[in-house]
Design a protein around this motif. Sequence first.
Motif, PDB file in Angstrom:
ATOM      1  N   SER A 138       0.844  -1.187   0.000  1.00 31.32           N
ATOM      2  CA  SER A 138       0.000   0.000   0.000  1.00 31.32           C
ATOM      3  C   SER A 138       0.881   1.239   0.000  1.00 31.32           C
ATOM      4  N   LYS A 139       0.464   2.268  -0.739  1.00 28.72           N
ATOM      5  CA  LYS A 139       1.255   3.489  -0.812  1.00 28.72           C
ATOM      6  C   LYS A 139       1.034   4.357   0.412  1.00 28.72           C
ATOM      7  N   SER A 140      -0.086   4.148   1.097  1.00 33.24           N
ATOM      8  CA  SER A 140      -0.454   5.105   2.133  1.00 33.24           C
ATOM      9  C   SER A 140      -0.178   4.633   3.553  1.00 33.24           C
ATOM     10  N   ALA A 141       0.017   3.342   3.757  1.00 30.58           N
ATOM     11  CA  ALA A 141       0.308   2.863   5.110  1.00 30.58           C
ATOM     12  C   ALA A 141       0.978   1.504   5.030  1.00 30.58           C
ATOM     13  N   SER A 142       1.796   1.186   6.023  1.00 32.99           N
ATOM     14  CA  SER A 142       2.458  -0.112   5.987  1.00 32.99           C
ATOM     15  C   SER A 142       2.103  -1.000   7.179  1.00 32.99           C
ATOM     16  N   LEU A 143       1.503  -0.403   8.208  1.00 29.17           N
ATOM     17  CA  LEU A 143       1.073  -1.232   9.342  1.00 29.17           C
ATOM     18  C   LEU A 143      -0.196  -1.980   8.937  1.00 29.17           C
ATOM     19  N   GLY A 144      -0.348  -3.179   9.434  1.00 24.27           N
ATOM     20  CA  GLY A 144      -1.598  -3.894   9.179  1.00 24.27           C
ATOM     21  C   GLY A 144      -1.594  -4.724   7.921  1.00 24.27           C
ATOM     22  N   HIS A 177      -4.748   0.437   9.229  1.00 26.51           N
ATOM     23  CA  HIS A 177      -4.399   0.727  10.618  1.00 26.51           C
ATOM     24  C   HIS A 177      -5.414   0.133  11.587  1.00 26.51           C
ATOM     25  N   SER A 178      -6.643   0.134  11.144  1.00 27.59           N
ATOM     26  CA  SER A 178      -7.692  -0.430  11.984  1.00 27.59           C
ATOM     27  C   SER A 178      -7.454  -1.924  12.204  1.00 27.59           C
ATOM     28  N   SER A 179      -7.061  -2.619  11.121  1.00 28.60           N
ATOM     29  CA  SER A 179      -6.809  -4.060  11.265  1.00 28.60           C
ATOM     30  C   SER A 179      -5.524  -4.300  12.061  1.00 28.60           C
ATOM     31  N   TRP A 180      -4.564  -3.360  11.911  1.00 31.82           N
ATOM     32  CA  TRP A 180      -3.327  -3.470  12.700  1.00 31.82           C
ATOM     33  C   TRP A 180      -3.633  -3.341  14.198  1.00 31.82           C
ATOM     34  N   LEU A 181      -4.535  -2.414  14.510  1.00 33.16           N
ATOM     35  CA  LEU A 181      -4.871  -2.163  15.909  1.00 33.16           C
ATOM     36  C   LEU A 181      -5.458  -3.414  16.573  1.00 33.16           C
ATOM     37  N   THR A 182      -6.277  -4.134  15.813  1.00 37.22           N
ATOM     38  CA  THR A 182      -6.866  -5.358  16.358  1.00 37.22           C
ATOM     39  C   THR A 182      -5.784  -6.370  16.693  1.00 37.22           C
ATOM     40  N   GLU A 183      -4.792  -6.480  15.778  1.00 37.63           N
ATOM     41  CA  GLU A 183      -3.676  -7.399  16.025  1.00 37.63           C
ATOM     42  C   GLU A 183      -2.825  -6.917  17.193  1.00 37.63           C
ATOM     43  N   PHE A 184      -2.606  -5.618  17.224  1.00 36.73           N
ATOM     44  CA  PHE A 184      -1.762  -5.012  18.268  1.00 36.73           C
ATOM     45  C   PHE A 184      -2.349  -5.265  19.651  1.00 36.73           C
ATOM     46  N   LEU A 210     -10.365   4.302  20.440  1.00 36.30           N
ATOM     47  CA  LEU A 210      -9.115   4.033  19.730  1.00 36.30           C
ATOM     48  C   LEU A 210      -9.317   4.112  18.217  1.00 36.30           C
ATOM     49  N   GLN A 211     -10.412   3.526  17.760  1.00 33.17           N
ATOM     50  CA  GLN A 211     -10.679   3.544  16.313  1.00 33.17           C
ATOM     51  C   GLN A 211     -10.936   4.969  15.821  1.00 33.17           C
ATOM     52  N   GLN A 212     -11.657   5.757  16.621  1.00 35.67           N
ATOM     53  CA  GLN A 212     -11.928   7.146  16.228  1.00 35.67           C
ATOM     54  C   GLN A 212     -10.626   7.937  16.130  1.00 35.67           C
ATOM     55  N   SER A 213      -9.667   7.627  17.031  1.00 33.84           N
ATOM     56  CA  SER A 213      -8.402   8.367  17.002  1.00 33.84           C
ATOM     57  C   SER A 213      -7.651   8.081  15.698  1.00 33.84           C
ATOM     58  N   LEU A 214      -7.761   6.871  15.187  1.00 36.12           N
ATOM     59  CA  LEU A 214      -7.127   6.542  13.898  1.00 36.12           C
ATOM     60  C   LEU A 214      -7.796   7.306  12.764  1.00 36.12           C
ATOM     61  N   ARG A 215      -9.110   7.429  12.861  1.00 35.14           N
ATOM     62  CA  ARG A 215      -9.845   8.160  11.833  1.00 35.14           C
ATOM     63  C   ARG A 215      -9.464   9.647  11.831  1.00 35.14           C
ATOM     64  N   HIS A 216      -9.199  10.167  13.037  1.00 36.99           N
ATOM     65  CA  HIS A 216      -8.782  11.564  13.136  1.00 36.99           C
ATOM     66  C   HIS A 216      -7.460  11.795  12.423  1.00 36.99           C
ATOM     67  N   ILE A 217      -6.517  10.878  12.637  1.00 36.71           N
ATOM     68  CA  ILE A 217      -5.208  10.993  11.989  1.00 36.71           C
ATOM     69  C   ILE A 217      -5.380  10.924  10.476  1.00 36.71           C
ATOM     70  N   ASP A 218      -6.226  10.008  10.025  1.00 36.61           N
ATOM     71  CA  ASP A 218      -6.450   9.838   8.588  1.00 36.61           C
ATOM     72  C   ASP A 218      -6.995  11.126   7.983  1.00 36.61           C
ATOM     73  N   SER A 219      -8.003  11.711   8.638  1.00 34.35           N
ATOM     74  CA  SER A 219      -8.594  12.913   8.039  1.00 34.35           C
ATOM     75  C   SER A 219      -7.628  14.086   8.124  1.00 34.35           C
ATOM     76  N   ALA A 220      -6.828  14.162   9.215  1.00 35.34           N
ATOM     77  CA  ALA A 220      -5.854  15.259   9.331  1.00 35.34           C
ATOM     78  C   ALA A 220      -4.793  15.142   8.246  1.00 35.34           C
ATOM     79  N   PHE A 221      -4.336  13.908   7.998  1.00 40.60           N
ATOM     80  CA  PHE A 221      -3.305  13.666   6.989  1.00 40.60           C
ATOM     81  C   PHE A 221      -3.845  13.994   5.590  1.00 40.60           C
ATOM     82  N   ASN A 222      -5.068  13.567   5.322  1.00 40.70           N
ATOM     83  CA  ASN A 222      -5.646  13.809   3.999  1.00 40.70           C
ATOM     84  C   ASN A 222      -5.956  15.278   3.775  1.00 40.70           C
ATOM     85  N   LYS A 223      -6.366  15.968   4.848  1.00 40.01           N
ATOM     86  CA  LYS A 223      -6.693  17.384   4.697  1.00 40.01           C
ATOM     87  C   LYS A 223      -5.476  18.203   4.292  1.00 40.01           C
ATOM     88  N   PHE A 224      -4.304  17.757   4.739  1.00 42.89           N
ATOM     89  CA  PHE A 224      -3.090  18.484   4.373  1.00 42.89           C
ATOM     90  C   PHE A 224      -2.921  18.495   2.852  1.00 42.89           C
TER      91      PHE A 224
END
Length: 513
Positions: free
Chosen positions: A82-88, A122-129, A144-158
């Motif tokens: 994946s170009k956008s994330a490597s965890l999970g 990241h969501s699937s990574w979190l379950t494993e983590f 925890l899941q909402q916090s991941l969504r926040h990071i995603d939207s902050a990153f995309n908004k940039f």
Amino acid sequence: MQTAYKFKLQPNKKQVELLEDWQQKVGYIQNRSLGDRIATYSNTFVQGDYCDLYSRRFVCSAYLYCDLETQVLVSPLHCSVSKSASLGYPWKTDNPKLRRAKPDKDGRIKPFNPKRSAVELHSSWLTEFKKTHPEYSTVNADVLQQSLRHIDSAFNKFFTSGAGFPNFKQHSRVGFEFKPGTVRINKNYITFPTLGTMRFFDSREIPPSWEIRTVTISRDIDCWYVAVLLRDETVPDVPLKPLSECKTIQGADVGIKKLVALSDGLIIENPQFLKLAARRIEIRQRRVSRKTKGSNNRKKAAKRLARTHQKVRRKREDHQWKAAKKMAGNADITAFENLNIKGMKSRCKPRVDPVSGRYIKNGQAAKSALNKAISDAAWYSLRQKTLHQAAKLGNRVIEVDPKYTSQECPECHQISSENRDKEKFVCVACGHSDDADVNGAVNQAHRGKKKLGIDSLLVVSQKVTPTKPASQEASSVPRDESRNPAKSTVKRRQLLLLKVKSTQSEPKSRTLF
Ligand SMILES: [Zn+2]
């Protein structure tokens, strides 16, 4: 219509401990998620023979293996699919029943994308983590899941909307968001999932028809707070007035001594709260620095200092909201200067003595006091608040070019630095005189009118332009003191709507808001 209320929470000792524990854990997950997004994104630019894109180690023969079919040495790359994330885990489930292909706006059905999106990864990574770190199960899973969504939207908004790049957060600044429908409020008791019930200061009543949406817990110096997003679909949003219905326009000139001067002569003073508290801050800052590092006394002193800053902040906010409300209802359109505040606060260029080659005084010491005053006035935040208050009334806020607004004469349009004598404005060409800041605001209102290209707009102004015959008193005669807007009080001021003649045809331009 949506609105948000903020209340102060009263958690008990156990709940405070739990909340602080959550901050550590949610903060770690958020920062790790952001770190992965940054690392994966920067990997897309890596060029060269790297074996491992993370460590950027060169291909080492020990890591190479020979492909049996092609007899070519192959290096096992560790980059993500994946170009956008490597965890999970990067792939979606291959079960055809779970393949959901949704039709888009035009009704076309997009082909099934087998790769997960970054937030899904990241969501699937979190379950494993969480399986390997069972202590994380004390945190609410949705939080925890909402916090991941926040990071995603902050990153995309940039990348999409020009927002700033998301920062790694200190754990003490982390907040938690609960999904809609999970939090209940009963009188002055609020019940969160996992955290339990706690009391809060019900400083304002929530109307019964409003539905509780997302609920966010945040921490300030003194206590924990909860922000409740409320929605009532039966209450319509206030629409912005169409430009054809706008009748009045005012200018708002921001400054340091006077926070705002409006074109109708209304002046809102700037109490300079930071300056007032400067001595107290200085003393408390010194008390912090004189205590042993890491000691409890130092922590106490630091908290006291933070409280002082918080008080300054709150006073400023309160003053600005009141000012914004006053301004927003004054006219249909408010024109602000489009100031380059960051540029105004930039450092002076260093000056070097050509003979000795040493640095000499460049005026930065005096400038830094001005910079502090600019930050204390917080013009941008005032404009945002005015925009917010204006939107409630359907009014508009626009930006105009700030060039020479303080030097231009609104009567004869003469631009000269001699026009201005400190706080007074006296035109060298036609003798028109006014308070310098009010004069600037009048100029802004005219510019706003020109920018919008609506000739029928009335400029909200204190003074009637000399449309009298020339035989009457000369316009250069200074007005008496009582009519000087700088000296008159708010109560005595009257709002006079002045119709300005449309003298020239002006080009149309787009609105900013
Ligand atoms: Zn003039």
